[in-house]
Structures are given as C-alpha cells and as structure tokens.
Design an enzyme around this catalytic site. Structure first.
Site, PDB file in Angstrom:
ATOM      1  N   LYS A  45       7.709   7.341   5.973  1.00 28.83           N
ATOM      2  CA  LYS A  45       8.041   7.626   7.412  1.00 28.83           C
ATOM      3  C   LYS A  45       9.042   6.879   7.794  1.00 28.83           C
ATOM      4  O   LYS A  45       9.060   5.761   7.579  1.00 28.83           O
ATOM      5  CB  LYS A  45       6.854   7.501   8.466  1.00 28.83           C
ATOM      6  CG  LYS A  45       5.730   8.552   7.863  1.00 28.83           C
ATOM      7  CD  LYS A  45       5.904  10.114   8.269  1.00 28.83           C
ATOM      8  CE  LYS A  45       4.849  10.915   7.929  1.00 28.83           C
ATOM      9  NZ  LYS A  45       4.928  12.159   7.383  1.00 28.83           N
ATOM     10  N   SER A 105       9.737  15.232   2.313  1.00 31.65           N
ATOM     11  CA  SER A 105       9.728  15.352   3.560  1.00 31.65           C
ATOM     12  C   SER A 105      10.768  14.153   4.284  1.00 31.65           C
ATOM     13  O   SER A 105      10.908  13.964   5.277  1.00 31.65           O
ATOM     14  CB  SER A 105       8.418  14.633   4.020  1.00 31.65           C
ATOM     15  OG  SER A 105       8.037  13.328   3.808  1.00 31.65           O
TER      16      SER A 105
END
Lengths: 418, 138
Positions: free
Chosen positions: B96, B59
């Site tokens: 993230k 991701s």
C-alpha cells in the site's frame, strides 16, 4: 568497557521475522531430523517446554497450546546472523563474534552512554531480531550484565551496564555459581557442595585454593568477576576441528548405507575445511548403535585415520574416512548414529611437499572448481559417486520455513489484492 | 545438510570498462580501471536491512507495480507519508501507499477497483518495510 550483544531466543526470533502473525505466540525450533527442541520463544518457555526436549514427548503440549513448530533452517539463521554482526561492527572498533547469535564489542576508551539502546533499536528495526546488551569492565562481567538485561527486560529495557562497585556486588550476589561464564558443571557441583552458591561467594575464595582446585582458569574467572580484565579479545580464529555427526531417522544395518552417510559427512567437513583455508592430517570416524534401545545388541566404535599428508581434498578425505569405516564396521548391528571429525589442522598455505605419496596437487584446483560450481548451482550439485547414490537418506524437515533471504524462489509474497 | 550462506549475491552485475592495447602511449583510462556499475551497490543502500519480495495482484497498478514484480524492501527506512510500504495486515503481507492524514493512517491502493483502508489501533497494523525499487521483467 566491553559490550556483549546477545540475540533473544535467536532461532525462534528469526522464524518470526517473516511471520509477524506469530508475535506473542509460542514457537519452538527443532534440531536436525526434527528430534529435539533447540530454541523456544518466551511463550514456549512459559509452557515449561524444556531445552532439548524430545519432540515426540511433547506432542500433546504442542497441540494443546497451539505451539508452532519449525525444523531448523540454518540458511535463514546464518543470513540474519551475518546481517546482525555487520551492524554491530559499525558500532565499535573491534568485535569478537562469539557464536551465531552473540558478540563481544570492544569499547575501550569510548563513551557508552546511549549506545546500548541505539544498538538494540537498530538491530530490531533492520532485521526484526530482538537483542539484549550488557556492558561491563570485563568480558565475564559483560556476560553477566547481559544476563541481567535479558532476565529483567521491563526494568532494564534490554540494556544493562555494570559501572559501579555497588552494581557489581549486587550482580555478583544475584548470579548463581553454575551460571558464571567459564565455570562448567563439574566445577559448579564441586563448589555447590562447599556451599558456594553465588558468584559473590566465589570471589571471596582464596587465590591459592582456587588455583589448586580449578587451576589458573579459575583464577582468571575470579579476577574477571572482580573487574580486572584478563581475558583476551579474540578476533575470529579458524576452528581447530570440524565435525558433522548425525542421528539417523531409522536404523541402518548395511555397510553400503553407512558408507553413503560417512562419505557425505566427510565431504561436508572437507568443504568447511576449505572454507576456512585449512588442511587436515587426521580424520575420525565413529558409528554407534541406539543407546536407548537396551534390548538391541550394542556396538560403539571409533577410529582415527592419520593421513600421511595434509589435505583438504574431498576425494582424499572421503577415501580415508571410508578406509576407517571399513575397519570398524561390523555387520549384525543396527546403527543409529555416526559422524566424521577432521583434526590436526594446518593452514592451507604451508604445504609440505612429501617425496612419496603426498597430496595430489591436481586436487587443489579441482576442489576450487567444485566449490565454485556448488556455490552457483546449489548445495552438492557436484558430488562424489559414493554420496547419496540411491538417495537413501534425507533429513527429516517437515516444518521447514522458506529460505526467505537466500533463495529468490522463496522470497515473501506481497499481496496487492485489496 | 544445510550450509550457512550469505544473502548478498556474489555475482555482481558489472559493465567493465575496456582496457586499451598497451603498446606505446599509456592508456589514460588506467586511472579509471576498477570503476564499474554494480546494481547491488546502487539499488541496495542498506544491505543488512534489505529484503526482497514478489508482488501478487494488481491493486498497485497505478504506481507502476504489476503482478509478479520483484520488490527491493528496506526495513531501515521510516514509514513516512507518501512512501509505498510492505504492510502486515490481517495475517498477510500487503502492498500500500502510506497516507497520513488528520484522522489517522490510510493505506491507499493505486487501482480504482480497490478502496483505501483506514487504520486504527484495532487493526494491528505493522509497517514491515519500505519499497525502494521495483524490478520488472520486460
């Protein structure tokens, strides 16, 4: 001023660093072989799980309240301790590490305003371990200030300073006599019998009485409690004896089994001895049957073997430990516990050369090589034949956490999947 | 038996300077001996606050972070806008980029297949550490 920084529930807090999901949940850490409780989070303390509680007796409590159990992971605790101590060193000009999770800091002639909070915040942010800080004019009082900080986290925010006569008296009237640093159980029982229940009562005793009943040690405690610093600041000193003792997870009856254990303990001690650059002159070996199993035959024996020279060679120390074991071992008993203690130390540098049968000089470089190889390949890859021959023994560590900080195969996994 | 050991590697990655042959004129390089490239020193600014982690998943591909990469994580750094952070969210560590907007904190993946997460108080978000370097095997 002295500072005392002490980690809160250290082992339990270390386990939480890499398991943030366990915040505010009960955790206990178990001793070697998962035997007893040796650390508890505040939540576990609130469940009345006592320190030292045998794990099997509290199984129901653990299950009922969803307590997370950990086998002790000293590689992890040792690494986090080193990090914390290194941080603390940057805050003062002198530090005495008192144990794996606490240290005295010397703030003589320094302003301490705001320092406690700064230390606490930095250690928490950098390592994830919460600490409490106490400041006072003596080491004994710094211990007391720390206890207050820990006991009243809301009021103190984990930092407490004893810097006025008023605060001193209040603290001394609060501190129970058995909790005074340096007063052992025997002395505190004696004092309690005389209705001396608080540290404050102790400071009212006559010097002569204290000296007669508790020697100069007691007198020093009184002076320290009254704010006169008499205890030296001790920067790290090599230890005076080194021991490895274990309770086995089952009973051993054969000499070969105990020989393997004793050799292993002695080898471990030898390595620690070399780490602190000492040599030893004597090795104590003891073997015990299970004290709690009264129906079994009991036999407890120990022996001190004096080595005719000073050494820190694994080969020589293991040899002498096994000579001792052979002397005390008796068949027909079920052994539950054994240990090795090295004593009579001298620095590695002052080698006395003995004309006959001195230490084998070749072992010095051999041991250096062994230590180097073991440091790079992992613990005890290189060992004596007598150690762990048939893998008889393995520590019971069913709940061991990964070595997040000391083994690259164990580092945390970070998901990038959402 | 467990021995306490230190996380800091005692094996330094070094590129030693070569010493010249000491016949006649003294080597001008001697003044510079002892200087070496030490990746521990240059990649780890705060050893006491540095931890390592392994990436699992894709991701963060857009930020050059692939499955299996080794991350150098510094817990001492502040979680500021634009940094890549190791977050603890819903019971696991996740990677993230931090995006602070008017309406709160957004945790943004760098891969079109995934969506940004808005973090309110109910999510119980912990920013565990800030990624300072990515080490990958080529």
């Amino acid at each position: 001023m002295f500072g005392l920084v002490d980690c809160n529930n250290f082992f339990a807090s270390c386990e939480r660093v890499f398991r943030p999901d366990l915040a505010h949940k009960p955790i206990v850490v178990l001793s070697n072989n998962d035997g007893c409780v040796i650390a508890r989070s505040n939540e576990a303390k609130a469940l009345n799980i006592p320190m030292g509680a045998p794990a099997y007796q509290y199984k129901e409590v653990f299950d009922k309240y969803n307590v997370t159990l950990f086998s002790c992971n000293f590689a992890l605790y040792g690494d986090l301790s080193n990090r914390i101590m290194n941080i603390l060193r940057t805050h003062c000009f002198r530090m005495e590490q008192y144990s794996i999770d606490e240290a005295f800091l010397d703030f003589s002639g320094c302003k301490i305003e705001g320092v406690g909070l700064k230390i606490k915040t930095q250690v928490l942010k950098w390592t994830g371990v919460p600490v409490s800080v106490g400041f006072a004019p003596t080491k004994t009082l710094a211990k007391l200030a720390n206890r207050i900080a820990k006991k009243f986290p809301k009021e103190t925010e984990g930092v407490y300073v004893i810097d006025s006569q008023e605060k001193l008296i209040k603290a001394l009237k609060w501190l129970k006599i058995e909790d005074v640093w340096g007063i052992g159980r025997k002395s505190s029982n004696k004092l309690r019998a005389l209705n001396i229940t608080k540290a404050y009562d102790f400071t009212l005793l006559e010097d002569n009485w204290i000296k007669a009943n508790m020697s100069v040690v007691g007198l020093r405690i009184k002076q320290e409690l009254l704010g006169k610093s008499v205890l030296d600041f001790q920067e790290l000193e090599p230890r005076k004896n080194i021991s490895v003792t274990r309770t086995f997870d089952k009973n051993y009856t054969k000499f070969e089994e105990l020989r393997e254990r004793i050799a292993n303990f002695a080898a471990n001690c030898s390595e620690k001895l070399r780490n602190q650059h000492s040599c030893c002159h004597s090795v104590l070996v003891f073997i015990n049957t299970n004290y709690h199993r009264k129906e079994l035959d009991q036999y407890n024996q120990s022996i001190i073997v004096n080595i005719p020279f000073e050494t820190n060679s694994t080969i020589e120390i293991v040899h002498h430990a096994l000579v001792g074991l052979k002397r005390i071992f008796k068949s027909g008993f079920e052994y539950k516990r054994a240990g090795v203690i090295l004593m009579n130390f001298s620095p590695d540098t002052s080698q006395q050369l003995s004309l006959f049968g001195g230490r084998n000089i070749k072992h010095i470089s051999l041991m250096k090589t062994v230590d180097k190889i073991n440091a790079s390949l992992g613990n005890q890859k290189l060992r004596l034949g007598v150690q762990d021959t048939n893998r008889i023994w393995k520590m019971k560590q069913e709940k061991l956490s990964p070595n997040y900080t000391t083994n690259i195969a164990d580092i945390i996994t970070i998901k990038a999947k959402s | 038996m467990i021995e306490i050991s230190i996380a800091k590697s005692n094996v330094n990655m070094t590129l030693p300077l070569q010493e010249g042959i000491s016949a006649g004129f003294p080597s001008p390089a001697t003044d510079f001996m002892g200087l070496e490239i030490d990746l521990n020193r240059d990649l780890v600014l705060h050893p006491e606050a540095t931890y390592y982690g392994r990436v699992s998943g894709e991701s963060m591909k857009g930020a050059g972070i692939d499955d299996g990469d080794l991350l150098v994580i510094d817990k001492s750094l502040e979680a500021v806008h634009g940094k890549i952070a190791v977050c603890f969210l819903d019971g696991e560590f996740t990677l993230k980029r931090i995006n602070i907007k008017q309406d709160g904190v957004w945790l943004v993946p760098e891969n079109d297949k995934y969506e940004a997460i808005h973090c309110g108080e109910e999510n119980n978000l912990i920013i565990w550490g800030i990624v300072t370097h990515i080490i990958k095997k080529v």
